[in-house]
Design an enzyme around this catalytic site. Structure first.
Site, PDB file in Angstrom:
ATOM      1  N   SER A  65      36.149  30.050  41.355  1.00 45.68           N
ATOM      2  CA  SER A  65      35.488  30.968  42.298  1.00 45.68           C
ATOM      3  C   SER A  65      34.045  30.534  42.472  1.00 45.68           C
ATOM      4  CB  SER A  65      35.474  32.399  41.758  1.00 45.68           C
ATOM      5  OG  SER A  65      36.755  32.796  41.365  1.00 45.68           O
TER       6      SER A  65
ATOM      7  N   CYS B 158      38.682  40.804  39.717  1.00 45.05           N
ATOM      8  CA  CYS B 158      38.728  39.366  39.429  1.00 45.05           C
ATOM      9  C   CYS B 158      38.526  39.129  37.934  1.00 45.05           C
ATOM     10  CB  CYS B 158      37.645  38.629  40.230  1.00 45.05           C
ATOM     11  SG  CYS B 158      37.808  36.834  40.150  1.00 45.05           S
TER      12      CYS B 158
ATOM     13  N   TYR C  76      43.569  34.984  37.301  1.00 42.40           N
ATOM     14  CA  TYR C  76      44.083  33.650  36.970  1.00 42.40           C
ATOM     15  C   TYR C  76      44.356  33.502  35.482  1.00 42.40           C
ATOM     16  CZ  TYR C  76      38.914  33.483  36.876  1.00 42.40           C
ATOM     17  OH  TYR C  76      37.577  33.774  36.689  1.00 42.40           O
TER      18      TYR C  76
END
Ligand code: FAD
Length: 387
Positions: A166, A345, A387
């Site tokens: 990111s 996130c 992730y």
């Protein structure tokens, strides 16, 4: 029809719950259904429901649709939004660059800086790395990612595959000169058969020295774009390096140099960052966020969950989902507003905890999170990158 709201204004940004019977077939027709509808779609939704044979029993401001108000609704459930054709709350980005550089022909950047983001005593290794983008055409916007192809070859002798990261800087770069990009990288390390294994790309990045060349692809991703609306509300749920996109939003919103550079984006909505870290020393960009909070107290709120130092109400470790539970009412009051976006996130492992907390929070309002979440997603207001 029971209407429990006083004044409807054209500019109203509130959301309403429609209590409906008579839809579906057979026994389903007797069951009450709840539809969450923004004010702008209220009349059209009512028309659509009645045209399909439904009967509106009540129109309740969403914030009032608590179990007390809906206790006479045994099957309180939120179903798909009525107005299926309603346009989603688009993030308003006309031109988002994607895949300007592909793995076969990556951009070659130069490392400008690489330094630790952690305070003494922190767990692990997390670095802020800045690359020079001069001489190319690598443009990006807040919320996107880039690919890094580490030097060297894998076990079968082939060049390493790219890893995504990111982007942690705004489109203007940390120095606001429009030709750098920053990442926030945690070195992956784990034990296997008594041996410490270092992640290939994250170790490559954490070790890389200023002046080194680096292969960059992308940018990619449209999931985490920030709405262009300066009056939007933005709830951010981040753990670890999941802070990277949030840093870009917050810099764009509150960094004086960014505000001076972006006259078209003078953020004046509400931004609320929930940050999870194991220790205080592991908090990333903490000083900046504290500064934003003191400079913009009406627009920015910063809530930390420090698992190894704080305890939750049941005496266990304080994780980000405990904070979500703690502030459930306020979070859901914000979500009622169609201008509110939620961003999550971090490591994939954070998802079940957040989901559980949101499920419990929604239940206190008589809502079913498993049905509400897809609605928010469809409206482009629920953004997840794990992730
Ligand atoms: P690799 O050498 O590729 O090793 C990873 C592999 O190790 C895993 O696939 C798994 O097989 C194995 N493994 C991992 N943990 C264990 C374990 N505990 N036990 C056994 N085996 C294990 N990372 C960041 O640091 N910052 C970011 O901002 C960031 N953003 C991302 C954005 C996106 C959209 C995505 C998809 C990922 C992002 N990542 C980010 C993760 C990043 O892409 C890499 O996956 C990460 O850096 C690890 O890569 P590596 O090459 O170091 O590890």
């Amino acid at each position: 029809m029971r209407v429990t709201t006083a004044s409807y204004r054209q500019s109203d940004t509130r959301t309403f719950t429609l209590v409906v019977v008579g839809l579906g077939i057979g026994k389903q027709r007797q069951a009450e259904k709840h539809f969450i509808v923004p004010f702008s779609q209220l009349q059209a939704s009512i028309r659509l429901i009645t045209s399909k044979g439904g009967k509106i029993k009540a129109v309740i401001p969403y914030s009032e649709a608590t179990p007390a108000t809906t206790s006479n609704v045994p099957s309180a459930s939120v179903t798909t939004p009525v107005n299926q054709s309603a346009p989603p709350a688009k993030s308003g980005h006309a031109d988002v660059p994607v895949n300007l550089y592909k793995p076969k022909d990556p951009f070659i950047g130069t490392v400008l800086e690489n330094y630790s983001l952690l305070a003494p005593g922190a767990i692990g290794r997390v670095n802020h790395i800045i690359f020079d983008l001069s001489g190319g055409n690598l443009r990006y916007v807040e919320g996107q990612s880039i690919g890094i192809i580490p030097d060297g070859t894998d076990a079968s002798g082939k060049p390493h595959k790219l890893r995504l990261y990111s982007i942690a800087s705004t489109r203007h770069g940390d120095d606001l000169k429009d030709n750098t990009i920053s990442l926030c990288v945690r070195q992956l390390q784990y034990e296997k058969d008594g041996e410490t294994i270092n992640g290939v790309c994250s170790t490559f990045l954490c070790d890389i020295k200023p002046g080194a060349k680096i292969k960059i692809t992308g940018p990619v991703g449209k999931e985490m774009l920030l709405p262009a609306d300066e009056t939007a509300n933005v709830i951010m749920l981040a753990t670890g390096t999941g802070i990277a996109p949030m840093r870009t939003y917050l810099r764009r919103m509150f960094e004086p140099g960014e505000r001076a550079k972006n006259p078209e984006y003078q953020f004046r909505g509400k931004a609320w960052l929930f940050m999870g870290a194991p220790t205080t020393a592991n908090l990333l960009y903490d000083d900046d966020f504290n500064r934003y909070q003191s400079e913009f107290p009406d627009n920015f709120r910063y809530t930390k969950a420090i698992s190894r130092e704080q305890t939750n109400p049941s005496g266990g470790r304080m994780y980000i989902q405990d904070r979500v539970t703690e502030y459930a009412q306020e979070i859901f009051r914000m979500i009622e507003d169609p201008k509110t976006h939620v961003y999550m996130c971090g490591l994939r492992g954070m998802e079940p905890g957040i989901d559980k907390a949101m499920t419990e929070a929604a239940a206190t309002k008589g809502l079913d999170w498993s049905e509400l979440r897809p609605q928010l997603k469809k409206a482009e207001r629920w953004h997840v990158e794990t992730y």
